[in-house]
Write a protein that holds these residues in place. Structure first.
Motif, PDB file in Angstrom:
ATOM      1  N   PRO A 168      -8.497   5.780  12.333  1.00  0.00           N
ATOM      2  CA  PRO A 168      -7.838   6.150  11.003  1.00  0.00           C
ATOM      3  C   PRO A 168      -8.730   5.599  10.000  1.00  0.00           C
ATOM      4  CG  PRO A 168      -7.075   4.140  11.935  1.00  0.00           C
ATOM      5  CD  PRO A 168      -7.965   4.734  13.012  1.00  0.00           C
ATOM      6  N   ILE A 169      -9.806   6.319   9.743  1.00  0.00           N
ATOM      7  CA  ILE A 169     -10.832   5.904   8.650  1.00  0.00           C
ATOM      8  C   ILE A 169     -10.138   6.858   7.329  1.00  0.00           C
ATOM      9  CG2 ILE A 169     -12.535   5.234   9.766  1.00  0.00           C
ATOM     10  CD1 ILE A 169     -13.860   7.881   9.430  1.00  0.00           C
ATOM     11  N   THR A 192      -2.201  11.682  -2.322  1.00  0.00           N
ATOM     12  CA  THR A 192      -1.579  10.239  -1.948  1.00  0.00           C
ATOM     13  C   THR A 192      -2.798   9.472  -1.415  1.00  0.00           C
ATOM     14  OG1 THR A 192      -1.797  11.043   0.518  1.00  0.00           O
ATOM     15  CG2 THR A 192       0.488  11.480  -0.951  1.00  0.00           C
ATOM     16  N   GLY A 193      -4.049   9.983  -1.750  1.00  0.00           N
ATOM     17  CA  GLY A 193      -5.199   9.281  -1.261  1.00  0.00           C
ATOM     18  C   GLY A 193      -6.230   9.518  -0.480  1.00  0.00           C
ATOM     19  N   TRP A 194      -5.778  10.552   0.714  1.00  0.00           N
ATOM     20  CA  TRP A 194      -6.916  10.574   1.819  1.00  0.00           C
ATOM     21  C   TRP A 194      -7.561  11.816   1.417  1.00  0.00           C
ATOM     22  CZ3 TRP A 194      -6.605  15.442   3.646  1.00  0.00           C
ATOM     23  CH2 TRP A 194      -5.275  16.237   3.581  1.00  0.00           C
ATOM     24  N   GLY A 235      -9.179  -4.448   0.518  1.00  0.00           N
ATOM     25  CA  GLY A 235      -9.088  -3.161   1.327  1.00  0.00           C
ATOM     26  C   GLY A 235      -8.737  -2.068   0.227  1.00  0.00           C
ATOM     27  N   VAL A 236      -7.756  -2.379  -0.587  1.00  0.00           N
ATOM     28  CA  VAL A 236      -7.262  -1.214  -1.582  1.00  0.00           C
ATOM     29  C   VAL A 236      -8.341  -0.932  -2.588  1.00  0.00           C
ATOM     30  CG1 VAL A 236      -5.707  -0.667  -3.299  1.00  0.00           C
ATOM     31  CG2 VAL A 236      -4.679  -1.811  -1.177  1.00  0.00           C
ATOM     32  N   LEU A 267      -7.228   6.794  -8.568  1.00  0.00           N
ATOM     33  CA  LEU A 267      -7.321   7.459  -7.329  1.00  0.00           C
ATOM     34  C   LEU A 267      -7.976   6.725  -6.211  1.00  0.00           C
ATOM     35  CD1 LEU A 267      -6.879  10.078  -5.518  1.00  0.00           C
ATOM     36  CD2 LEU A 267      -8.836  11.042  -6.705  1.00  0.00           C
ATOM     37  N   SER A 268      -9.012   6.171  -6.602  1.00  0.00           N
ATOM     38  CA  SER A 268      -9.932   5.496  -5.693  1.00  0.00           C
ATOM     39  C   SER A 268      -8.965   4.179  -5.082  1.00  0.00           C
ATOM     40  CB  SER A 268     -11.365   5.000  -6.474  1.00  0.00           C
ATOM     41  OG  SER A 268     -11.116   3.439  -7.044  1.00  0.00           O
ATOM     42  N   TRP A 269      -8.240   3.869  -5.614  1.00  0.00           N
ATOM     43  CA  TRP A 269      -7.388   2.647  -5.228  1.00  0.00           C
ATOM     44  C   TRP A 269      -6.543   3.381  -4.238  1.00  0.00           C
ATOM     45  CZ3 TRP A 269      -5.850  -2.133  -8.698  1.00  0.00           C
ATOM     46  CH2 TRP A 269      -7.077  -2.638  -8.990  1.00  0.00           C
ATOM     47  N   ARG A 270      -5.885   4.532  -4.353  1.00  0.00           N
ATOM     48  CA  ARG A 270      -4.901   5.079  -3.664  1.00  0.00           C
ATOM     49  C   ARG A 270      -5.536   5.302  -2.361  1.00  0.00           C
ATOM     50  NH1 ARG A 270      -3.180   7.977  -8.098  1.00  0.00           N
ATOM     51  NH2 ARG A 270      -3.715  10.093  -7.326  1.00  0.00           N
ATOM     52  N   THR A 271      -6.987   5.874  -2.305  1.00  0.00           N
ATOM     53  CA  THR A 271      -7.668   6.153  -1.179  1.00  0.00           C
ATOM     54  C   THR A 271      -7.934   4.749  -0.349  1.00  0.00           C
ATOM     55  OG1 THR A 271      -8.978   8.040  -2.346  1.00  0.00           O
ATOM     56  CG2 THR A 271      -9.910   7.007  -0.425  1.00  0.00           C
ATOM     57  N   GLY A 272      -8.328   3.577  -0.948  1.00  0.00           N
ATOM     58  CA  GLY A 272      -8.126   2.606  -0.252  1.00  0.00           C
ATOM     59  C   GLY A 272      -6.746   2.115   0.288  1.00  0.00           C
ATOM     60  N   ALA A 273      -5.768   2.352  -0.286  1.00  0.00           N
ATOM     61  CA  ALA A 273      -4.314   2.016   0.167  1.00  0.00           C
ATOM     62  C   ALA A 273      -4.385   2.887   1.511  1.00  0.00           C
ATOM     63  CB  ALA A 273      -3.555   2.060  -1.197  1.00  0.00           C
ATOM     64  N   THR A 274      -4.461   4.081   1.408  1.00  0.00           N
ATOM     65  CA  THR A 274      -4.367   4.888   2.529  1.00  0.00           C
ATOM     66  C   THR A 274      -5.002   4.322   3.383  1.00  0.00           C
ATOM     67  OG1 THR A 274      -3.915   6.776   1.020  1.00  0.00           O
ATOM     68  CG2 THR A 274      -4.506   7.451   3.355  1.00  0.00           C
ATOM     69  N   LEU A 275      -6.249   3.950   3.366  1.00  0.00           N
ATOM     70  CA  LEU A 275      -7.151   3.496   4.587  1.00  0.00           C
ATOM     71  C   LEU A 275      -6.553   2.171   4.994  1.00  0.00           C
ATOM     72  CD1 LEU A 275     -10.019   3.714   5.824  1.00  0.00           C
ATOM     73  CD2 LEU A 275     -10.848   1.771   4.212  1.00  0.00           C
ATOM     74  N   VAL A 276      -6.043   1.189   4.252  1.00  0.00           N
ATOM     75  CA  VAL A 276      -5.639   0.016   4.545  1.00  0.00           C
ATOM     76  C   VAL A 276      -4.104   0.235   5.375  1.00  0.00           C
ATOM     77  CG1 VAL A 276      -4.502  -2.092   3.877  1.00  0.00           C
ATOM     78  CG2 VAL A 276      -6.675  -1.445   2.696  1.00  0.00           C
ATOM     79  N   TYR A 330      -5.486  18.527  -6.657  1.00  0.00           N
ATOM     80  CA  TYR A 330      -5.159  17.906  -5.652  1.00  0.00           C
ATOM     81  C   TYR A 330      -4.640  19.040  -4.550  1.00  0.00           C
ATOM     82  CZ  TYR A 330      -5.371  13.207  -7.892  1.00  0.00           C
ATOM     83  OH  TYR A 330      -5.520  12.136  -8.222  1.00  0.00           O
ATOM     84  N   GLY A 355     -11.964   0.008  -0.480  1.00  0.00           N
ATOM     85  CA  GLY A 355     -11.520   1.046   0.694  1.00  0.00           C
ATOM     86  C   GLY A 355     -12.196   2.285   0.401  1.00  0.00           C
ATOM     87  N   SER A 356     -12.216   2.839  -0.761  1.00  0.00           N
ATOM     88  CA  SER A 356     -12.826   4.125  -1.109  1.00  0.00           C
ATOM     89  C   SER A 356     -14.274   4.293  -0.545  1.00  0.00           C
ATOM     90  CB  SER A 356     -12.426   4.534  -2.572  1.00  0.00           C
ATOM     91  OG  SER A 356     -12.843   5.735  -2.831  1.00  0.00           O
ATOM     92  N   MET A 407       0.863   4.589  -2.620  1.00  0.00           N
ATOM     93  CA  MET A 407       0.851   5.808  -2.166  1.00  0.00           C
ATOM     94  C   MET A 407       1.937   6.757  -2.519  1.00  0.00           C
ATOM     95  SD  MET A 407      -0.603   4.693   1.640  1.00  0.00           S
ATOM     96  CE  MET A 407      -0.679   6.349   2.474  1.00  0.00           C
ATOM     97  N   THR A 458       0.746  -1.261  -0.044  1.00  0.00           N
ATOM     98  CA  THR A 458       0.005   0.076  -0.119  1.00  0.00           C
ATOM     99  C   THR A 458       0.615   1.265   0.030  1.00  0.00           C
ATOM    100  OG1 THR A 458      -0.068  -0.297   2.370  1.00  0.00           O
ATOM    101  CG2 THR A 458      -2.030  -1.007   1.029  1.00  0.00           C
ATOM    102  N   ASP A 517      -3.224   2.902   6.817  1.00  0.00           N
ATOM    103  CA  ASP A 517      -3.665   3.420   8.194  1.00  0.00           C
ATOM    104  C   ASP A 517      -3.857   2.420   9.317  1.00  0.00           C
ATOM    105  OD1 ASP A 517      -3.020   5.882   7.061  1.00  0.00           O
ATOM    106  OD2 ASP A 517      -5.179   6.518   7.395  1.00  0.00           O
TER     107      ASP A 517
END
Lengths: 200, 235
Positions: free
Chosen positions: B64-65, B121-123, B33-34, A138-147, B200, B37-38, A130, A126, A149
């Motif tokens: 950490p959501i 970076t994704g958040w 999750g990846v 982008l949506s996978w990067r968001t998922g990767a950030t969540l995972v 971004y 996750g979004s 990132m 992950t 964390d």
């Protein structure tokens, strides 16, 4: 004089302490990257991120190099395998009494090893997507950030637990530092292993 | 003899390979999750947002959501600038270079934008309300000269710079003065920062001190470190 037996080879100890050092670097920089107050206090985000990312990329290297050592490979096999005794040990309420004769590693140590290894690989994967933002959408990067964390939080707690157990048992710590442990400790904590290696 | 390597046919090696299953299982969970996750995060953050907005302890921000701001500062400690001493220069290739105080900026027409804030970076943080002066309005007041094609933003942190084309600057870009209905705090880049809605977070310069019009795009801090020049969300 205390009779001692060999527990960890020089190669195994080198891998352990190299991983410990890199893991510490990852955790300390992670705190700065994640906590707003620390982030503002320390600043220099790019430098902190570089230390974090490269410590993370380096983390599996000592473990891979360890595979060159036969003693390391053997202990990885031990950590991988769960016997009936391991399951019984996990379920028992008197697991520290010595009633169930534990091998070189108890089931808790085995779980710690596999959870740490798995979590490290998840963080590596992950973290990679990132850091190199062009790799996935982008949506996978968001998922990767969540995972990343959640996994980091879980691994951090695991490392704290590992430290707490190590600091509570001086002989276990000495085993990882000097490579040798007292026979009476081995008999008490790892009786089945002690039978294999007992001098005489 | 002590110290001799053990010769096992240890019973310990006969068990089932649970360790390997744990590792592979975690990898599988991580991959799921990846990919999902979004969506999961969107649901979680909708559910938790009311709690986080009202949480007096502030502890819920550590769940950490991934839907809370992370504070990025590339310089060392940054001295905060108060409302009275703040100034913003519009300079470079313009007919009328101007320096604005915070009071000047507040007296100009204010625009409002509420949008999700995306980090490269994704958040992401959903539905952040901003108000401030449209950058387009400041550009009109300054009258860019014909050779001006881009902007270089500077920060009073002394390090950060950003780039944007004039065309991009005339889109939904604010010289932001408030966030969530309050003056932008020091931690969020106040008293004045950029908020560039289509882009971004790294394009939204914090602790803004200067808007300089240039005859070419000069890559900013993160662009020099490999981030895209345009930084449009989703690209």
């Amino acid at each position: 004089m205390t009779v001692r037996v060999a527990r960890f080879s020089a190669a195994e100890r080198a891998v352990h302490w190299a991983v410990a050092l890199l893991m510490t670097a990852c955790i300390l920089t992670a705190l700065v990257l994640y906590n707003g107050s620390l982030a503002m206090l320390v600043g220099h985000r790019h430098t902190v991120a570089l230390v974090h990312v490269w410590s993370g990329f380096a983390l599996p290297v000592p473990m891979l190099l360890g595979a060159l050592s036969a003693a390391y490979r053997l202990d990885v096999r031990r950590l991988n395998r769960f016997t009936d005794a391991d399951w019984a040990w996990l379920r028992s309420k008197d697991r520290r009494s010595g009633r169930i004769r534990v091998g070189k590693f108890n089931a808790g140590q085995k779980l710690n090893a596999s959870l740490s290894a798995g979590a490290t690989l998840v963080l590596l994967g992950t973290g990679t997507v990132m850091w190199f933002t062009g790799l996935v959408r982008l949506s996978w990067r968001t998922g990767a950030t969540l995972v990343h964390d959640w996994t980091a939080l879980a691994l951090g707690l695991l490392v704290l637990g590992h430290l707490a157990y190590a600091l509570r048992d001086g002989e276990a710590l000495r085993g990882m530092w000097s490579g040798r442990v007292a026979v009476h400790w081995a008999n008490r904590e790892h009786a089945a292993w002690a039978d294999e290696v007992e001098p005489g | 003899m002590p110290g001799r390597p053990e010769r096992p046919r240890s019973a310990e090696l006969d068990g089932t390979p649970v360790g390997r299953r744990v590792v592979l299982g975690l990898l599988g969970l991580g991959a799921v999750g990846v990919v999902t996750g979004s969506t999961v995060q969107q649901g979680l953050s909708r559910a938790l947002a009311p709690v986080q907005m009202r949480d007096p302890t502030g502890l819920s921000q550590y769940i950490p959501i991934g839907n809370t701001f992370r504070y990025y500062s590339v310089a060392g400690a940054i001295d905060s600038v108060d409302a009275a001493s703040y100034s913003l220069a519009v300079s470079g290739l313009v007919a009328t270079p101007t320096t604005y105080t915070l009071a000047d900026l507040r007296s100009l027409p204010q625009a409002a934008i509420t949008e999700d804030f995306h980090c490269v970076t994704g958040w992401r943080v959903e539905d952040v309300p901003w108000t401030g002066v449209r950058l387009a309005h400041l550009l009109d007041l300054a009258s860019p000269s014909p050779e001006a094609v881009a902007i270089r933003f500077r920060s009073f942190d002394g390090v950060y710079t950003e780039n944007m084309t004039l065309e991009q600057a005339r889109d939904d870009v604010l010289v932001a003065l408030t966030m969530y209905g309050e003056p932008v705090t020091h931690y969020h880049g106040g008293p004045v920062r950029i908020y560039a809605a289509p882009m971004y977070g790294y394009k939204s310069t914090k602790w803004l001190s200067e808007i300089e019009l240039t005859d070419r795009t000069i890559p900013g801090y993160w662009e020099d470190r490999g981030y895209p020049l345009d930084g449009i969300i989703g690209e």
